[in-house]
Design an enzyme around this catalytic site. Structure first.
Site, PDB file in Angstrom:
ATOM      1  N   GLU A   1      -0.786  -4.829  11.316  1.00  0.00           N
ATOM      2  CA  GLU A   1      -0.011  -4.411  10.152  1.00  0.00           C
ATOM      3  C   GLU A   1       1.426  -4.918  10.282  1.00  0.00           C
ATOM      4  O   GLU A   1       2.064  -5.290   9.314  1.00  0.00           O
ATOM      5  CB  GLU A   1      -0.031  -2.888  10.046  1.00  0.00           C
ATOM      6  CG  GLU A   1       0.378  -2.377   8.683  1.00  0.00           C
ATOM      7  CD  GLU A   1       0.101  -0.893   8.543  1.00  0.00           C
ATOM      8  OE1 GLU A   1      -0.971  -0.549   7.993  1.00  0.00           O
ATOM      9  OE2 GLU A   1       0.925  -0.079   8.976  1.00  0.00           O
TER      10      GLU A   1
ATOM     11  N   HIS B   1       0.840  -1.189   0.000  1.00  0.00           N
ATOM     12  CA  HIS B   1       0.000   0.000   0.000  1.00  0.00           C
ATOM     13  C   HIS B   1       0.887   1.255   0.000  1.00  0.00           C
ATOM     14  O   HIS B   1       2.104   1.179   0.144  1.00  0.00           O
ATOM     15  CB  HIS B   1      -0.978   0.013   1.174  1.00  0.00           C
ATOM     16  CG  HIS B   1      -0.379   0.214   2.536  1.00  0.00           C
ATOM     17  ND1 HIS B   1      -1.102   0.645   3.612  1.00  0.00           N
ATOM     18  CD2 HIS B   1       0.893   0.016   2.995  1.00  0.00           C
ATOM     19  CE1 HIS B   1      -0.320   0.712   4.675  1.00  0.00           C
ATOM     20  NE2 HIS B   1       0.883   0.343   4.336  1.00  0.00           N
TER      21      HIS B   1
ATOM     22  N   HIS C   1      -1.623 -10.699  -1.885  1.00  0.00           N
ATOM     23  CA  HIS C   1      -0.736 -10.464  -3.023  1.00  0.00           C
ATOM     24  C   HIS C   1      -1.301  -9.387  -3.956  1.00  0.00           C
ATOM     25  O   HIS C   1      -1.167  -9.468  -5.177  1.00  0.00           O
ATOM     26  CB  HIS C   1      -0.429 -11.778  -3.766  1.00  0.00           C
ATOM     27  CG  HIS C   1       0.594 -12.614  -3.044  1.00  0.00           C
ATOM     28  ND1 HIS C   1       0.302 -13.261  -1.874  1.00  0.00           N
ATOM     29  CD2 HIS C   1       1.900 -12.883  -3.310  1.00  0.00           C
ATOM     30  CE1 HIS C   1       1.384 -13.906  -1.454  1.00  0.00           C
ATOM     31  NE2 HIS C   1       2.366 -13.694  -2.296  1.00  0.00           N
TER      32      HIS C   1
ATOM     33  N   CYS D   1       5.844   6.226   4.760  1.00  0.00           N
ATOM     34  CA  CYS D   1       4.653   5.498   4.285  1.00  0.00           C
ATOM     35  C   CYS D   1       4.153   6.061   2.955  1.00  0.00           C
ATOM     36  O   CYS D   1       3.285   5.472   2.310  1.00  0.00           O
ATOM     37  CB  CYS D   1       3.532   5.553   5.314  1.00  0.00           C
ATOM     38  SG  CYS D   1       3.984   4.739   6.858  1.00  0.00           S
TER      39      CYS D   1
END
Lengths: 145, 145, 145, 145, 145, 145
Positions: free
Chosen positions: F124, F14, F80, F33
């Site tokens: 996470e 992400h 994935h 991030c």
């Protein structure tokens, strides 16, 4: 050969410093591990025995027996202790995880009757550990530690 | 509400005893935790913040910021320390995992700017931990500890 | 309130089936858990006690005592046992992790002298567990199980 | 050489006893592992393959393929089974973790097309495991087990 | 010899495909790992150093120093990065866990001053990892990757 | 009530950024991030169902069924994948772990037939997770993300 392993945990404190060095030298080398009042860890001790399974039991060594040997010869001496002061067989040794592993080997080596001591693995934290296979290694004993 | 959690670890030593009790009473109650030279643990501190995600960031609290608050206000004071002697904000407290959790709450409560402190979870070993949600609880400070 | 938790492990086998159902119905519902010779798990039992720390000890409950209660009242009855056949207090119960947790609550509830039993958490595998807080729940005892 | 490892889990029950021994001898040697109704574990099977990465894929072996081989040749035969009674390839073997590892090696050895089987590691609990590297070892098959 | 190990974690994304192959061939071989937008992992990197403890420190290598070497030479280049595009020393390599381990060895080999690099262990998931001991291995660099 | 929990893992990538903000503002808030090529994680999704065990099965919900629901409605869409680009039900959402948990709740809420969805817990990393209990929360969908 098959290798069988048992692990146990113990909680202890220690302080790392060399009594022949100045305070500044100890601070430089051991940094926060040199805190005079010590600090501590939950150690994990893994002991591996190599051998051939007995045909009638399927055991290299009965893991209940191995655990008992580890408890009697190591855990009861080091759990809830200060490794610098409270453990006769560690007396005078700088209690790094390397040195402790070598001494633990010496404590266990002759206690194993089925199979042969193959490896000591000692975790100091989840991210730090050592492994020792019993090759002769010199470690120093300090009279003034 | 959403609950976001960050955990960090620290290694420290402590000794449990009540200075107003006899040696025998301390031995009876605290047993091996009363070892005069102390013992230690790898503690895991989990801090949970409750709140509503900011619409523009999707964050209740930036976990990098939360970690920094935990490092500044807790970890740097307790890591590689003896909790009975080296930590001003724990001075005089019997450092059970319960009491430490209450004091950590007090240390962190006013430092959280996004969301609200919801829970302190503190592991002393892999098999022992406490959880505290901030309800007012009296803990005792001993002048002679 | 503070919540203190201790966990222990035990290894046991079980078989899931309803003796009032046909073989086909049991296969459909319980699938591989209905294997006639049973299968097994390393269970993890976590027990949480709620209470206020004693001012003189800093303990809600001495975790060594709590562990002893868990060993005496649970572990020694279920470790290395078949949960369908070998455990009197589970007799006649379909030993799902839900039902076992309810029975463990009943076994422990009156044994806790410091603080109050708050939660039973029982892992059947690393990826499956239940939590039970003691609300009255009916579970069925089968005479023919 | 590079060593690539995949692990899977399975849940099974077993009983340890030697059918040629008296009840008392079995109790003495196998103790609680000799419970007639058996007991069980969540096993973790780790399989390590040694080889050189293929230049066009960067794989020693595709770990998805290795997992499929482990599932087809091991997991589907042993998961949710009683290892003494339900698994043809374990028939007659005392199902210690040592013996199971040796048999698993035999089951997998010829199924690996990329690289070569290097090690079987089998955990019976979080604190007990064996490692086997395929050296020929005699294990006993009992007709009456 | 004693073997000391430190591990760190990093989070990264990657995509596995061979630029000289057709889309269909890549799909067949790399399957879901070939997702054009990539996917990611929390990697765990374990570095093992072999050596003899220094007599005056008891250290093979100061683990704080080893961690710093790992952070400077690996973590800061790969954490929160896309391994195909963002890391100069991985440029042109199919970033399988095997190939990454080989490149990490090359990055670290000459940075270790106390003891000698013995092993790189790299976890891609909790159930998949590789180990590399530094034997010369050819890996392919693609100009068009 | 009893609470039963199942967890599964998936690997995804992400990138965190707000499309209405400048590059500099995104860098300031999301820091690493915000890496344009993204980064990734091994996520762990825990789903907790509350209910009363069925008298005839002892199940609140068959955990094999719950796992299947989680695989069909979540895992097959996100494993994935790149969470910003590849998952229709996450389209336009800043994929923080908070926002993902809220969307996962919406995906699962009506799929549970036995018992009631009680909690989504989403890791996470090993040291960062969120918990969401389904209270209505507004999250923002960006047309230009």
């Amino acid at each position: 050969m098959i290798y069988v392993t048992k692990n146990i945990t113990f909680s202890a404190s220690h302080r790392l410093y060399n009594p022949n060095w100045t305070h500044d030298k100890n601070e430089e080398v051991f940094d926060k591990c040199n805190n005079p009042n010590g600090h501590g860890h939950n150690y994990i001790l893994e002991v591996t025995i190599e051998g051939i399974p007995n045909l009638e039991t399927g055991y290299v060594i009965d893991l209940k027996k191995l655990k008992k040997i580890m408890m009697e010869n190591i855990e009861k001496h080091v759990d809830h202790k200060h490794l610098n002061y409270d453990v006769p067989f560690l007396k005078g040794i700088i209690p790094t995880v390397e040195n402790i592993a070598v001494v633990f080997w010496q404590q266990l080596e002759n206690k194993i009757e089925d199979g042969k001591l193959f490896k000591i693995k000692l975790y100091e934290t989840d991210s730090s550990y050592v492994e020792y296979f019993g090759e002769p290694i010199e470690i120093k004993t300090f009279d003034n530690l």
